[in-house]
Motif scaffolding. Structure first.
Motif, mmCIF file in Angstrom:
data_model
loop_
_atom_site.group_PDB
_atom_site.id
_atom_site.type_symbol
_atom_site.label_atom_id
_atom_site.label_comp_id
_atom_site.label_asym_id
_atom_site.label_seq_id
_atom_site.Cartn_x
_atom_site.Cartn_y
_atom_site.Cartn_z
ATOM 1 N N TYR A 23 6.456 -44.377 -85.895
ATOM 2 C CA TYR A 23 5.562 -44.827 -84.824
ATOM 3 C C TYR A 23 5.423 -43.711 -83.805
ATOM 4 O O TYR A 23 6.405 -43.085 -83.414
ATOM 5 N N THR A 24 4.193 -43.456 -83.398
ATOM 6 C CA THR A 24 3.909 -42.488 -82.341
ATOM 7 C C THR A 24 3.334 -43.260 -81.158
ATOM 8 O O THR A 24 2.222 -43.789 -81.253
ATOM 9 N N PRO A 25 4.068 -43.366 -80.046
ATOM 10 C CA PRO A 25 3.599 -44.156 -78.907
ATOM 11 C C PRO A 25 2.328 -43.598 -78.258
ATOM 12 O O PRO A 25 1.505 -44.344 -77.763
ATOM 13 N N SER A 26 2.173 -42.284 -78.268
ATOM 14 C CA SER A 26 0.979 -41.655 -77.706
ATOM 15 C C SER A 26 0.642 -40.434 -78.549
ATOM 16 O O SER A 26 1.407 -39.473 -78.570
ATOM 17 N N PHE A 31 5.493 -37.368 -80.272
ATOM 18 C CA PHE A 31 5.544 -37.092 -81.700
ATOM 19 C C PHE A 31 6.066 -38.325 -82.420
ATOM 20 O O PHE A 31 6.624 -39.224 -81.798
ATOM 21 N N PRO A 32 5.914 -38.385 -83.750
ATOM 22 C CA PRO A 32 6.368 -39.579 -84.482
ATOM 23 C C PRO A 32 7.871 -39.801 -84.366
ATOM 24 O O PRO A 32 8.659 -38.863 -84.425
ATOM 25 N N LEU A 33 8.231 -41.061 -84.189
ATOM 26 C CA LEU A 33 9.633 -41.476 -84.113
ATOM 27 C C LEU A 33 9.943 -42.366 -85.307
ATOM 28 O O LEU A 33 9.114 -43.167 -85.717
ATOM 29 N N THR A 34 11.131 -42.224 -85.863
ATOM 30 C CA THR A 34 11.545 -43.095 -86.947
ATOM 31 C C THR A 34 11.989 -44.427 -86.358
ATOM 32 O O THR A 34 12.880 -44.472 -85.525
ATOM 33 N N ASP A 75 -4.243 -49.741 -80.330
ATOM 34 C CA ASP A 75 -4.279 -48.855 -81.498
ATOM 35 C C ASP A 75 -5.138 -47.603 -81.296
ATOM 36 O O ASP A 75 -5.352 -46.843 -82.233
ATOM 37 N N ALA A 76 -5.654 -47.380 -80.096
ATOM 38 C CA ALA A 76 -6.509 -46.215 -79.865
ATOM 39 C C ALA A 76 -5.699 -44.942 -79.655
ATOM 40 O O ALA A 76 -6.144 -43.858 -80.032
ATOM 41 N N TYR A 77 -4.523 -45.056 -79.062
ATOM 42 C CA TYR A 77 -3.730 -43.871 -78.716
ATOM 43 C C TYR A 77 -2.363 -43.869 -79.391
ATOM 44 O O TYR A 77 -1.515 -43.057 -79.066
#
Length: 89
Positions: A23-26, A31-34, A75-77
């Motif tokens: 998941y990437t919060p922004s 950056f992507p987090l596991t 889901d836009a950012y």
């Protein structure tokens, strides 16, 4: 997790495939987090659906009006994806 690794080493498998839910919060600031790792793609997809539902609920609580929701659409950012991982002996 240690038990799982030991079981893998005890088996005759040369390779194990796991599924990482990220998941990437922004997409602009992070950056992507596991979030989690699963033995099956279906398990990873289920975790992603639950996570998305929670994020959507949290966003609606943060921006309750329709005007706010237009300015900050769900889901836009953010970004969700599943990454297959091959683990080798």
């Amino acid at each position: 997790m240690g038990e799982i690794i030991q079981e893998f080493h005890d088996k005759e498998l040369e390779e194990l495939e796991l599924y990482e839910f990220c998941y990437t919060p922004s997409i602009y600031k992070s950056f992507p987090l596991t979030v989690s790792i699963h033995f099956t793609k279906e398990g990873s997809q289920k975790a992603m659906r639950k996570h998305k539902a929670k994020e959507k609920k949290d966003l609606k609580e943060l921006y309750p009006t329709k005007d706010d929701q237009k300015k900050f659409p769900f889901d836009a950012y953010e970004s969700w994806f599943i990454n297959p991982i091959k683990v080798q002996k």
